[in-house]
Write a protein that holds these residues in place. Sequence first.
Motif, PDB file in Angstrom:
ATOM      1  N   ALA B 261      58.246  39.393  43.663  1.00  0.00           N
ATOM      2  CA  ALA B 261      57.505  38.987  42.464  1.00  0.00           C
ATOM      3  C   ALA B 261      56.248  38.249  42.896  1.00  0.00           C
ATOM      4  O   ALA B 261      56.264  37.518  43.893  1.00  0.00           O
ATOM      5  CB  ALA B 261      58.369  38.081  41.598  1.00  0.00           C
ATOM      6  N   ASP B 262      55.186  38.433  42.149  1.00  0.00           N
ATOM      7  CA  ASP B 262      53.935  37.738  42.474  1.00  0.00           C
ATOM      8  C   ASP B 262      53.934  36.305  41.970  1.00  0.00           C
ATOM      9  O   ASP B 262      53.060  35.520  42.331  1.00  0.00           O
ATOM     10  CB  ASP B 262      52.743  38.484  41.854  1.00  0.00           C
ATOM     11  CG  ASP B 262      52.472  39.783  42.595  1.00  0.00           C
ATOM     12  OD1 ASP B 262      52.919  39.896  43.758  1.00  0.00           O
ATOM     13  OD2 ASP B 262      51.846  40.686  42.013  1.00  0.00           O
ATOM     14  N   THR B 263      54.889  36.016  41.088  1.00  0.00           N
ATOM     15  CA  THR B 263      54.959  34.662  40.542  1.00  0.00           C
ATOM     16  C   THR B 263      56.390  34.150  40.653  1.00  0.00           C
ATOM     17  O   THR B 263      57.335  34.854  40.270  1.00  0.00           O
ATOM     18  CB  THR B 263      54.516  34.647  39.063  1.00  0.00           C
ATOM     19  OG1 THR B 263      53.181  35.164  38.984  1.00  0.00           O
ATOM     20  CG2 THR B 263      54.546  33.244  38.495  1.00  0.00           C
ATOM     21  N   VAL B 264      56.543  32.929  41.181  1.00  0.00           N
ATOM     22  CA  VAL B 264      57.857  32.302  41.327  1.00  0.00           C
ATOM     23  C   VAL B 264      57.828  30.988  40.569  1.00  0.00           C
ATOM     24  O   VAL B 264      56.919  30.164  40.752  1.00  0.00           O
ATOM     25  CB  VAL B 264      58.177  32.038  42.818  1.00  0.00           C
ATOM     26  CG1 VAL B 264      59.507  31.308  42.957  1.00  0.00           C
ATOM     27  CG2 VAL B 264      58.190  33.349  43.606  1.00  0.00           C
ATOM     28  N   VAL B 265      58.813  30.802  39.697  1.00  0.00           N
ATOM     29  CA  VAL B 265      58.949  29.531  38.971  1.00  0.00           C
ATOM     30  C   VAL B 265      60.220  28.856  39.467  1.00  0.00           C
ATOM     31  O   VAL B 265      61.314  29.416  39.343  1.00  0.00           O
ATOM     32  CB  VAL B 265      59.016  29.754  37.445  1.00  0.00           C
ATOM     33  CG1 VAL B 265      59.239  28.419  36.729  1.00  0.00           C
ATOM     34  CG2 VAL B 265      57.746  30.426  36.944  1.00  0.00           C
ATOM     35  N   ASP B 477      48.162  24.118  46.516  1.00  0.00           N
ATOM     36  CA  ASP B 477      47.808  24.941  47.684  1.00  0.00           C
ATOM     37  C   ASP B 477      48.700  26.159  47.902  1.00  0.00           C
ATOM     38  O   ASP B 477      48.623  26.787  48.960  1.00  0.00           O
ATOM     39  CB  ASP B 477      47.811  24.107  48.987  1.00  0.00           C
ATOM     40  CG  ASP B 477      46.750  23.022  48.936  1.00  0.00           C
ATOM     41  OD1 ASP B 477      45.741  23.239  48.253  1.00  0.00           O
ATOM     42  OD2 ASP B 477      46.955  21.978  49.574  1.00  0.00           O
ATOM     43  N   VAL B 478      49.589  26.482  46.986  1.00  0.00           N
ATOM     44  CA  VAL B 478      50.370  27.711  47.119  1.00  0.00           C
ATOM     45  C   VAL B 478      50.162  28.529  45.850  1.00  0.00           C
ATOM     46  O   VAL B 478      50.585  28.131  44.776  1.00  0.00           O
ATOM     47  CB  VAL B 478      51.881  27.442  47.326  1.00  0.00           C
ATOM     48  CG1 VAL B 478      52.628  28.766  47.499  1.00  0.00           C
ATOM     49  CG2 VAL B 478      52.106  26.542  48.519  1.00  0.00           C
ATOM     50  N   ALA B 479      49.554  29.651  45.959  1.00  0.00           N
ATOM     51  CA  ALA B 479      49.292  30.475  44.777  1.00  0.00           C
ATOM     52  C   ALA B 479      50.582  31.117  44.286  1.00  0.00           C
ATOM     53  O   ALA B 479      51.435  31.508  45.089  1.00  0.00           O
ATOM     54  CB  ALA B 479      48.277  31.563  45.128  1.00  0.00           C
ATOM     55  N   GLY B 480      50.721  31.191  42.995  1.00  0.00           N
ATOM     56  CA  GLY B 480      51.863  31.894  42.390  1.00  0.00           C
ATOM     57  C   GLY B 480      53.166  31.135  42.428  1.00  0.00           C
ATOM     58  O   GLY B 480      54.214  31.708  42.127  1.00  0.00           O
ATOM     59  N   LEU B 481      53.137  29.866  42.784  1.00  0.00           N
ATOM     60  CA  LEU B 481      54.379  29.078  42.842  1.00  0.00           C
ATOM     61  C   LEU B 481      54.281  27.886  41.889  1.00  0.00           C
ATOM     62  O   LEU B 481      53.392  27.042  42.030  1.00  0.00           O
ATOM     63  CB  LEU B 481      54.638  28.600  44.281  1.00  0.00           C
ATOM     64  CG  LEU B 481      55.888  27.738  44.495  1.00  0.00           C
ATOM     65  CD1 LEU B 481      57.150  28.424  43.989  1.00  0.00           C
ATOM     66  CD2 LEU B 481      56.051  27.379  45.967  1.00  0.00           C
ATOM     67  N   TRP B 482      55.219  27.824  40.952  1.00  0.00           N
ATOM     68  CA  TRP B 482      55.212  26.809  39.910  1.00  0.00           C
ATOM     69  C   TRP B 482      56.550  26.079  39.892  1.00  0.00           C
ATOM     70  O   TRP B 482      57.567  26.631  40.314  1.00  0.00           O
ATOM     71  CB  TRP B 482      54.984  27.442  38.529  1.00  0.00           C
ATOM     72  CG  TRP B 482      53.755  28.292  38.428  1.00  0.00           C
ATOM     73  CD1 TRP B 482      53.560  29.528  38.987  1.00  0.00           C
ATOM     74  CD2 TRP B 482      52.552  27.981  37.726  1.00  0.00           C
ATOM     75  NE1 TRP B 482      52.310  30.009  38.677  1.00  0.00           N
ATOM     76  CE2 TRP B 482      51.670  29.082  37.894  1.00  0.00           C
ATOM     77  CE3 TRP B 482      52.120  26.901  36.952  1.00  0.00           C
ATOM     78  CZ2 TRP B 482      50.404  29.125  37.325  1.00  0.00           C
ATOM     79  CZ3 TRP B 482      50.865  26.943  36.374  1.00  0.00           C
ATOM     80  CH2 TRP B 482      50.011  28.032  36.560  1.00  0.00           C
ATOM     81  N   VAL B 483      56.543  24.873  39.343  1.00  0.00           N
ATOM     82  CA  VAL B 483      57.803  24.134  39.166  1.00  0.00           C
ATOM     83  C   VAL B 483      57.909  23.747  37.698  1.00  0.00           C
ATOM     84  O   VAL B 483      56.941  23.258  37.106  1.00  0.00           O
ATOM     85  CB  VAL B 483      57.856  22.871  40.055  1.00  0.00           C
ATOM     86  CG1 VAL B 483      59.216  22.188  39.909  1.00  0.00           C
ATOM     87  CG2 VAL B 483      57.607  23.226  41.516  1.00  0.00           C
ATOM     88  N   ALA B 484      59.071  23.993  37.102  1.00  0.00           N
ATOM     89  CA  ALA B 484      59.221  23.778  35.657  1.00  0.00           C
ATOM     90  C   ALA B 484      60.585  23.171  35.329  1.00  0.00           C
ATOM     91  O   ALA B 484      61.413  23.790  34.658  1.00  0.00           O
ATOM     92  CB  ALA B 484      59.041  25.107  34.916  1.00  0.00           C
ATOM     93  N   ASP B 485      60.823  21.981  35.827  1.00  0.00           N
ATOM     94  CA  ASP B 485      62.070  21.300  35.454  1.00  0.00           C
ATOM     95  C   ASP B 485      61.913  19.799  35.631  1.00  0.00           C
ATOM     96  O   ASP B 485      60.787  19.289  35.757  1.00  0.00           O
ATOM     97  CB  ASP B 485      63.261  21.837  36.257  1.00  0.00           C
ATOM     98  CG  ASP B 485      63.094  21.607  37.754  1.00  0.00           C
ATOM     99  OD1 ASP B 485      62.257  20.777  38.140  1.00  0.00           O
ATOM    100  OD2 ASP B 485      63.807  22.258  38.536  1.00  0.00           O
ATOM    101  N   GLY B 486      63.011  19.078  35.670  1.00  0.00           N
ATOM    102  CA  GLY B 486      62.954  17.619  35.712  1.00  0.00           C
ATOM    103  C   GLY B 486      62.309  17.059  36.957  1.00  0.00           C
ATOM    104  O   GLY B 486      61.930  15.884  36.976  1.00  0.00           O
TER     105      GLY B 486
END
Lengths: 164, 533
Positions: B261-265, B477-486
């Motif tokens: 995947a190009d995007t990781v959450v 500094d990391v493209a396509g990597l997101w964090v979505a929690d506590g």
Amino acid sequence: MAHPTSSVTAPHLAPSHLEPTVYDRHAPSWHRDAAAVAEAVFSKSSTSSAEHGHETLEPPPAARIDWMVDDLDHFLLSVGGRSRFVFRAALTTLVTLGPVTIGSLRPFASLSLADRVRALERLDQPLAGPAALCVFAVKTLMSFLWFEHPDTQVEAGLVRGAHR
Amino acid sequence: MSPTTPTAIPTRASHAGRVVRGAERQGDLVLGCDVVIIGTGAGGAIAAKVLAERGLDVICLEEGPHITAREHGAMRPSESLRHVWRDGGMTVAVGLGDTPVINVTMGKVVGGSSMVTGGVCLRPPEEVVSRWVHELGLGDLDLSHLDRHLSIVERLVGVEAVPPSMRSRAVQRFGEGLAKVGGELVSLERNTHGCQGESRCNFGCPHQAKLSVDLSVLPRAVDHGATIVSDALVEKIRLRGRRAVGVEGRLGRGHRFVVHADTVVLAAGAWHDPVVLARSGIRHPDLGRHMTLHPSFRMMARFDEPVRGWEGALQSAYSPSFMKDGHTMVALFVPPGVVAGAMPGIGPELALRTDALQHIAIMGGLLHDEGGGRVWPVPAALGREPVVTYRMAKADRARLPEAVRRMAEIYFEAGARECFSPVLGLGPITPERLKTIDFTKVPGRRYECTSQHPLGTCRMGTDPKRAVVSPEGRVWDVAGLWVADGSIVPTSLGVNPQITVMAMAHRVAERVADAVSSSRSRRPLDPAAAGSR
């Protein structure tokens, strides 16, 4: 030590796909230690004897202890290895240090019920340091399971009334 | 299978819109999608729903099993503990210095920790959000912006106030004591519908009345084509240079999986996000630091009358009256076995106490901590679980004895005969004895302490040197990597974080969707990137 037993048990209600894939029961010695501690934790004063001025300890029904130890076994096999290690370490601490606190070198499981209660009470004191935390951990998990047995629930008045 | 040589990438139509039990899977698994989400709890579920509704191909990976709400509601509480809770509820943070060992509970199941909460949904206090805006420079998080996200997720999970009729007699006595010390008892808001007061929200509702994300959010994601894979432990995020290109890990029976995947959450929770990032080669001086826990302490009290704390909602009311002193008090109940285990005594002495279980009331005191926790990932050879340490800040440590004393005083004002404090080995406390106890002299290790709210180990911020993720939720500094929690919550909240986590995940997910849409619109101009999937 034999007492009236109940045919009522608390069955496993979880779906079968959650069962541990390898049901490798713990060694009999571990069962013996767990049962010996549970008997002491859940023992009561014998009322009839107390009336005659000789208060004695009454162990809980043997079948209920067996059920709880089986369920404890299942519980520990279902959770992670780290939790299993922590619980077994706490239990080992109790059965190893317990006899020492009352000046005995006999194995914990072979002590009289009164001595087992006395030993655990001593470990439960603030001066016992981390051993008190072990008593707390073992007692908490055993109580969690113990009070799910239908007979225990009835005895403790935990059977629910009508819902609101 | 070599993780670098995928054998098949199924099309969206072949795997979309379902739950795949990874533990039943025979053989390795290779998948491809637009966005892969690690974790299905409050954060991951919301992200999955938002992204799937935006038309993206979404795969959610969950380390724990898939257990339906009906199955969960039929379990005994201890069965829930062993199958739904991480480590059977026995996870601990090691206390450093004069700090107690803290038992931290989390879910490990499709639905994550939302499956094991009491359902409390309180908005973040204004003063906390104000601090984010004015001290940390997170202007986009002010309440006028956050309100939209909060309102959306509140509707989604069915937040409602608990009616006073759902308060047990134990809670009423708590309210009576509070009134006498000038405190206020306020109804809690929870994500429930049709609650019948079984008082076992965190062990599975027999009526499926608690609208945890497995019931309220994930079905919507699946309806829009998202796929959930359970029993799938992500070991690392795959990077190509400074760009995320997927994840890899193992399924329940040891088979490997890869998701391109190009995007990781990332939404594996504050306890495990730092582990996944560290094992993926992402380094940051603040990664895993600044963890807040809301260390919590219970007080039990015995009344002459039966108060039957298990009748009514598990958590029906709380008192915000002491927030200015750094703690919040919540009325609650826990399974009788846990109450019994926490009672002093062995054998006959314990039996004496447990015979009075109907007379026992419980409240919890939650500290608004300053964040002294740290997640230490261990080498892969030693397993996945990190070592977590927590050093209580001086100010928090000073608040602890004050909170414990106040809880006992409230119960005595309400007419309690004796209290059972969270101090191990202290024994029962009477009103007279309370006057002689100096809680400030009690060593930290003697306190029985729990936490349900680990937060902040990948906190967001405007300075890439001091924050792991940007204010938008993107890993610096990391493209396509997101964090979505506590783990992105920048400070302690002082209230249960569930709804805040959901709102922040909603906000991040919208930005992810925008970023993916933007990148898609550019894709025809970049044939090399288009062919890399």
